[in-house]
Design an enzyme around this catalytic site. Sequence first.
Site, PDB file in Angstrom:
ATOM      1  N   HIS A 256       0.850  -1.091  -0.021  1.00 40.64           N
ATOM      2  CA  HIS A 256       0.116   0.018  -0.040  1.00 40.64           C
ATOM      3  C   HIS A 256       0.757   1.235  -0.087  1.00 40.64           C
ATOM      4  CE1 HIS A 256      -3.692   2.309   1.125  1.00 40.64           C
ATOM      5  NE2 HIS A 256      -2.750   2.987   1.743  1.00 40.64           N
ATOM      6  N   GLU A 257       1.890   1.303   0.922  1.00 40.62           N
ATOM      7  CA  GLU A 257       2.523   2.572   1.022  1.00 40.62           C
ATOM      8  C   GLU A 257       3.491   2.764  -0.008  1.00 40.62           C
ATOM      9  OE1 GLU A 257       1.836   4.571   3.051  1.00 40.62           O
ATOM     10  OE2 GLU A 257       0.460   3.298   4.198  1.00 40.62           O
ATOM     11  N   HIS A 260       1.715   4.612  -2.588  1.00 41.46           N
ATOM     12  CA  HIS A 260       1.705   6.211  -2.523  1.00 41.46           C
ATOM     13  C   HIS A 260       3.326   6.300  -3.207  1.00 41.46           C
ATOM     14  CE1 HIS A 260      -1.881   6.751  -0.402  1.00 41.46           C
ATOM     15  NE2 HIS A 260      -1.591   5.970   0.568  1.00 41.46           N
ATOM     16  N   GLU A 286      -4.401   7.787  -3.149  1.00 43.62           N
ATOM     17  CA  GLU A 286      -5.025   6.788  -2.406  1.00 43.62           C
ATOM     18  C   GLU A 286      -5.256   5.909  -3.641  1.00 43.62           C
ATOM     19  OE1 GLU A 286      -4.690   6.128   0.649  1.00 43.62           O
ATOM     20  OE2 GLU A 286      -5.810   4.531   1.184  1.00 43.62           O
TER      21      GLU A 286
HETATM   22 ZN    ZN Z   1      -3.070   5.112   1.888  1.00 46.05          ZN
END
Ligand code: ZN
Length: 491
Positions: A256-257, A260, A286
Amino acid sequence: MTAYEKICAYDRETRALGAIAGRLSWDQETQMPRGAAAQRGEEMAAIEAVLHARKSAPELGDLLAQSDAASLDEVGQARLREIRRSYDRAVKVPTELASALARATSLGHGIWAEARANEDFPAFAPTLEEIVGLTQDLASALADGGDPYDALLQDYEPGTTGAEITEMFDALRPRLVALAERVKGAPTPPALSGSFDETAQLALSREMAEAFGYDFTRGRIDLTVHPFCSGHGADVRITTRTDPTDPFGCLYSTVHEVGHACYEQGVDDAYALTALGQGVSMGVHESQSRIYENQLGRSRAFVGHLFTRMQHHFGALSAGDADALYAAVNRVVPGYIRTEADEVHYNLHIMMRFDLERALIAGDLSVADLPEAWNARFVSDFSTEVDRPSNGVLQDVHWSAGLFGYFPTYTLGNVYAGCLYQALRTAQPRLDTDLARGDTSGATGWLRETLQRFGALRPPRETIQHATGQAPSVQPLLEYLEAKFGALYGF
Ligand code: ZN
């Protein structure tokens, strides 16, 4: 030098100082000794005052008045648009309010963390009251007579309104609730059990970060309670966490990170330290983290690859084959914690936070009544009583950081990710074959080319539209979720 060139030189220095402030925040969460909290609050307030003075400086206002957008190309116009937006915002906020908020939210973080560890909401309440009060002042300063919550939203998702968010939630909610109900009626597949060496979790998460295109020469991974991504351009850092009984927390937080971080690392180098040199909004941000984590990372194809890598790092798994691991990775169980929520329930967590924080900012809900309001809403949406504050109102860091208006960008991100995934599948017919080999380069390359490299060149919705060729809508996300979980749960 033209007025525009002077503005750009000035803005570059402001952004360099902003990056230093960002690194102070990163340090506060990863390295700072606990005893330094009060001093750090002063440091953050001081740098915020400098930044605020620069962003609202009358000289900048004069230069903006002299500049001529019509003489600039698309990039120049976009830079000017973003700098003007920042200036127009900054001049509305009194300097004392900006630094009071910086100090209160810097101190608020430690107080929230301790209250959460001690299950003690009353210990956090006075701090939250102060932060809500300051945020209400900020919102009315920014709103200029308009809707205060809408004014706050502009910091995270420029161009959107509370009414638009409500419309999106209204379109999502009935089908998500229906999907959750159907899943509830089907047998739940077993979770992955066992104990998982934490060094091996970190080794595998680094491997996955690399597989998803994270550039370690311009980034690093540290450990925190709440994973996050911080920085822009050539210095984009992420954090992750480990849990000896649940390797997915570490692996999927990391992916997830990384989503980003890849957005930030993927922005055109020519935009570094300019108004275009970062993700355009939190919703678009996101969308990148979600598509990496869910549509790609939790796909059946990629989990086939993950199965062999997990066996390599952890030995035999309780999930006997890749199909069983896929079912375990995508297990749907209503739970207390937003960050651990499955794809079916996740947006329901956001909807309740949106309603609660809007009521707080409007003054319709007091901080004292917040825990009760939270618990009542949780019962009505999840049919479960909240057992303790850390599983309820104290679980998220956002309000202690003054981030009101941030939560809805998570659902916007899911919606945008749905749109991007639909377009990606059309553009890359071999996607599943590549993912099954652990090769994400086709997908991540497509995202970099169609979206990431443009940074903040276009406003959020236009950014998605440019990448997908269509205006964003909730349909692709709903269709993806219904198809995926219908197949997994046999309906
Ligand atoms: Zn996030």
